[in-house]
Design an enzyme around this catalytic site. Sequence first.
Site: not given
Length: 454
Positions: A262, A264, A293, A295, A298, A302, A408, A426
Site C-alpha cells: 500500500k 501514498h 491508498d 482515498k 470528490d 474530479t 491498533y 505499516g
Amino acid sequence: MEEKEQFFLKIYNLGIIKFGDFTLKSGIISPIYIDFRPIASRPDLLIKLSDLLLHEVPYHTFELICGVPYAALPIATTLSLRSNIPLIIKRKENKGYGTKRMIEGIYKKGQNCLLIEDVITSGDSLLKTIIDIEKEGLIIKNILSILDREQGGIENIKKKGYHIRTLFCIGEVLKMLEKKHLLKKKEIHIIQFFQKNNFKNFQEKRISYEEKKEKISHPIGKKLLDITLKKKTNLIVSADLIYTTHILKLVNSIGDKICGLKLHVDIINDFSLSFITSLKKISIEKKFLLFEDRKFCDVGPTNSLQLHHGIHKISSWADIITVHVIAGSASIQNLNVPSNMGLITVSEMSSYGRLFDDNYIRKALNISLKNTKVIGTVAQRKVDDRLLLFTPGIHFSESKKNNKGNIYIHPNQAFEKNKSDFIIVGKAIYQSNNPKIAAEKYRNAGWKAYEKGL
C-alpha cells in the site's frame, strides 16, 4: 408459558420473522431475520408485550426506563406508561447542535435504570448503550430483552456483571412454529440446519479464501485471492515512506511475505515514473499487488481527473485504489477504471474519534455491493461475504492507541471478531530493526488467525 406462546403466535403473524440471506448489525450472516418493529403499529400487542416484560423484573429495582435505540424505543415508552416509571431516551449519536446530549430526559446521578433491548445477537449495541448511560452516573442492574438469538450475546452481557432476562429464545420459538405447522418445508430445512450447527456458532465461522473466490466477481479480487492462497499470506504492508530508495529497499526485503503493498504516492518527495517501473517489476517478480491508498472523495469528474492525470497517472500502474463514497454512489460510477484495476471503498477507518456512524457505514456498504468495480472495503467489522474486508490499524500491541489518534488491534481480533480477509500493517514493519523478520511475524500471525477461524 402458554400465555407467552399465544402472544408470540399473534406477533408472528405480523411478519416479524423472515427467512433468506441476511447480514445482521453484528456482521453475522444469518438465514433468519427478526424484526419486532411492526408491533409498534399494534397498540394492543405493544401493551401486552410490555406487561409480559414487566412481569420479569420487580418494580422496586429500577427508577428509570431506557430503550436501546431505536427499535426498542416504542417498547420502552409503553413500559414507562404502564409502570408509571420515567423514561429516558438514548440517542445513537450526538447531533452536534442543541444540547448535544446523548441521554435525554429528567434523571439524577445514582438512579437505577432498566434497559430494554428487542433482539440480542452479539450484545455489542447493548454494551455501547450501557457505556453511555453509565457515563451519566446512572446505574444499570437489570436488562430485559424480547428475544435471544442464542449467538453469544447473553453470555457477553453476563460476563460484564449485568443481570439480563429474555422472554423468548430463538430455539424454543422455532420449535414452537414447527410444531404448530406454521412453516414451509424450505423454512423447516433452514431451521434444522440452524439447530444442527448450534445457534451460538451458526455462521460465526468465516468462509475460506477458496469459497470467497467464488463470491468475488472482479478479476483483481480473484487475482489477490490467488496470490494469497499461493503464498499463504494475507498481509498488506503500508509503506508510508517519502523516498523511493527506501520503498524499493523495503519491498525487495519483504516482497516474498506480502500479497499487497500500500502506497501514498503523493507523499513521495522524489516520485518518478521510472520508480513505478522498478516497483512494478518487483511486484511481478515477487507476486504482490500495488495498492494506491489515494482515498478519492470528490465528485465523480474530479475523481476521474485525479485518477487518470497529473504527475502520478495512478490508473496506469495501480492494481487497486481506495475511494470514499461520502459524495454518493455517482462519485465512483464513471471513473473509467481499467478492467485490471479494482476499487476498495473506505466504509470505516481505524482512527480515534472517527465520525463514521452505523448509518453511514451501512450506506457505504450498500454502494460497495452495487458497484461492479468494487472488490472490497476497509472497515472495523464483519461485512458481506461478497466483499473482501481489509483491516488497517494492525499491531501486536492489542488495543494500543498512539499519540497520532490511531487505534491498533491485534491480528487475532481482526480475523476472529471482524472476520477480516486482509490485514494492513505499516510502522510496525517498516520502522522495525529488521522489516523482513517483522513482516514474517505478521504474515505468520495473520495466516494462523485465518486458519483458526475456518
